[in-house]
Scaffold this active site. Sequence first.
Site, PDB file in Angstrom:
ATOM      1  N   ASN A   1      -6.426  -2.611   1.550  1.00 38.50           N
ATOM      2  CA  ASN A   1      -6.333  -4.066   1.632  1.00 38.50           C
ATOM      3  C   ASN A   1      -7.736  -4.647   1.683  1.00 38.50           C
ATOM      4  OD1 ASN A   1      -3.586  -4.376   1.637  1.00 38.50           O
ATOM      5  ND2 ASN A   1      -3.383  -4.504   3.859  1.00 38.50           N
TER       6      ASN A   1
ATOM      7  N   ARG B   1       0.816  -1.221   0.000  1.00 41.50           N
ATOM      8  CA  ARG B   1       0.000   0.000   0.000  1.00 41.50           C
ATOM      9  C   ARG B   1       0.851   1.274   0.000  1.00 41.50           C
ATOM     10  NH1 ARG B   1      -4.216  -0.399   4.667  1.00 41.50           N
ATOM     11  NH2 ARG B   1      -2.448  -1.388   5.702  1.00 41.50           N
TER      12      ARG B   1
END
EC number: 6.2.-.-
Length: 770
Positions: free
Chosen positions: A43, A25
């Site tokens: 996520n 990320r």
Amino acid sequence: MTAPATQAVRRRVTVRGTVQGVGFRPFVHRLATDLALAGFVSNTASGVLIEVEGPPDRVAGFCDRLATQPPPLATVTGVGFEDLPVSGAGGAFTIRSTDRSPGRTLLPPDTASCADCLRDLTDPAGRRHRHPFVTCTHCGPRFTIATGMPYDRAVTTMAGFPMCADCAREYGDPLDRRFHAQPVACPRCGPRLRLLPAPGSDVRPAREAGALATARALLAAGRIVAVKGLGGYHLACDATDARAVEKLRTRKARGGKPFAVMCADLDAVRRIAVLSTPELAALTSPRRPIVLLRRRAEQAGLAPGVCPGSPHLGVMLPYTPVHTLLFGLPGDPPGPRVLVMTSGNRSGEPIVTDDDEALTRLAGLADAWLAHDRSISSPCDDSLLRVRPDGTEQVLRRSRGFVPRPLRLPVPVRPALAVGGDLKNALCLGEGDHAWFGPHIGDMGDLTTLEAARRAEAHMRCLTGVAPEVVATDRHPGYHSARWGARLAGHAPVLVQHHHAHIASAMAEHGLDGTAPVIGVAFDGTGYGDDGTVWGGEILLADYTGFRRCAHLAPAPLPGGDAGVANPCRLALARLWAAGLPWDAGLPSVTACTADELAVLRQQLARGVACVTTSSMGRLFDAVSSLVGVCHRAGYEAQAALELEATAAAAWDADSSAYAFAGDLDPAPVLGALIADLRRGTPAPVLAARFHRAVARAVAEICRRARRGTGLATVVLSGGVFANALLEEECTRLLADDGFAVLRHGEVPPNDGGLALGQLVVAAHLRQEE
């Protein structure tokens, strides 16, 4: 119509693979920020979800770089795109909280300390100087601390360590390499080290830096220390101290089995072993496996008892900050530079992970315990591999650094569990086009190992989300693993023949869809045959749906079953009896037996009492090892065969002749010629080399005959005997020179540690046909 270059577009991107717990990320955030794109990344239980908005060329460039330039520990297996209406909101690119919707994502394996963290560890000005648990998104524990999915701190064994303000700031900063690094901690808020002495010891308890200093001093003084690592405890001692090594060997009832060693650095490795470029790459990879290296003749003071009877050393480098600090930083009092690092367990038991359990199960083995209070969610032994001359790797034990990384299956499977065998046990879960091996469990010989297998199965199901509808086991009716699998199934499991599973595992690893059969060479020590005898020298015509026994080693009695395996001299005499060859008094195998032993053995063979028939190639190697005078009594599995290979290696380049089998695989002429050479005084290394070449040439000839009869030109080499580097290389050379495509194991072990993958794909095909 194509949008003008100045018009914004919005795209939803789904990324699958090992993309959580690896800094994916923040990587996405930095990439989008650099390209001045708007949107978000999150996520999910299925991977990573991204929505990105901006000029078409920048969005296209962003999508291209997702798969081609991922973070170091990420593995992208799929990227999906969907065009969306433009929001026009603009603004910054953000990281959203984890979506806990149902689905599946992939957890990365534990990896060794990265270079940046090692710099933090050694920087006196840094706040993590000498912190034994320094880690970031690019390194450290993952599998062994995870208790659930999606991977987040709340479902790891770090949940009980609230972050201090400084660590929380790093954890929440997308530009920091510790952004959402779940094990992140520092000396103020992280786990603590402690050293606990054995009861009645003269050693004083210690904590933190004192624990490490005391442990190093104990090792330098010849003591044995139980050291808690990523996946369990090791038992460590100074590998240059012969008394310490012998003490550890005696306490652990290790017999003559070689120990693995951990070297402080590459200089220490090069002093004891020969290191090629591919071996260096394997040794220093983030997986940090044990690598089998050729030992140097001088060995720089290494104790002879570290690896008696072997030309190889199992070597690894430090892979946790605790290990690095145990060897010492510049300025620390000196300590050993090479340590024996063997699994923290008693012989035949699983590796110890729990601290209280370590104090009881390792009592009498260790003089002190270097422990810490970060729990281990799943045991995970060190992985073991060798590097072939062509630079490819053959994994012999697939565990830390590999598990739970999935393997891509060439054919889809229903949700299934394969429980493997009773030796070198490792289970395998599969669904769709993925299969997940569990960590190495070991030999299923007692209740503690069965309990370890039960915990591993539950943990792997939790992490993968696989709910098995099919359970596959070995056909052996006496296997502990088979009975356990039957209980898990709740009904009759799918039974898969042992050697068929070996061949299928290699086929699956190499991506074969099973529509065409292969010539499968399955050589091992023990496998239950369809006729109720012990197989192990098999050449099969096989696909996933079945097999036909094309050829096999001529059978011989196995006197005493498992007890006989520990006595290669008895196996040798049984082989001579089956071949009609006399037990001459001067033969090494005869002189190794007592008079009473010979009398009982004659009675057993003549009457067939306590004798199982076997076609095992592994047992033939054991028998020849005794016949040439190398090993008559085996203290550990495959000792006789390993020492025979080491003996053959000494004459491999000096003698290229070979004995010859008769018929398919009848060793009688080989044994007769070997005894004749023995009487002529031919050295044992030459005898051993000629035997190895005889087996390889027989394999090549049988495969040629199979090709003439079937047209098949792909040969699979599988089974534990092919951990023998000389035999595998010679078979491969002869077959390749004759135009065969030769498939050998790589990441999936050739021994029973890879058996479950074959069981999985065979069971899937058998159930599809029902």
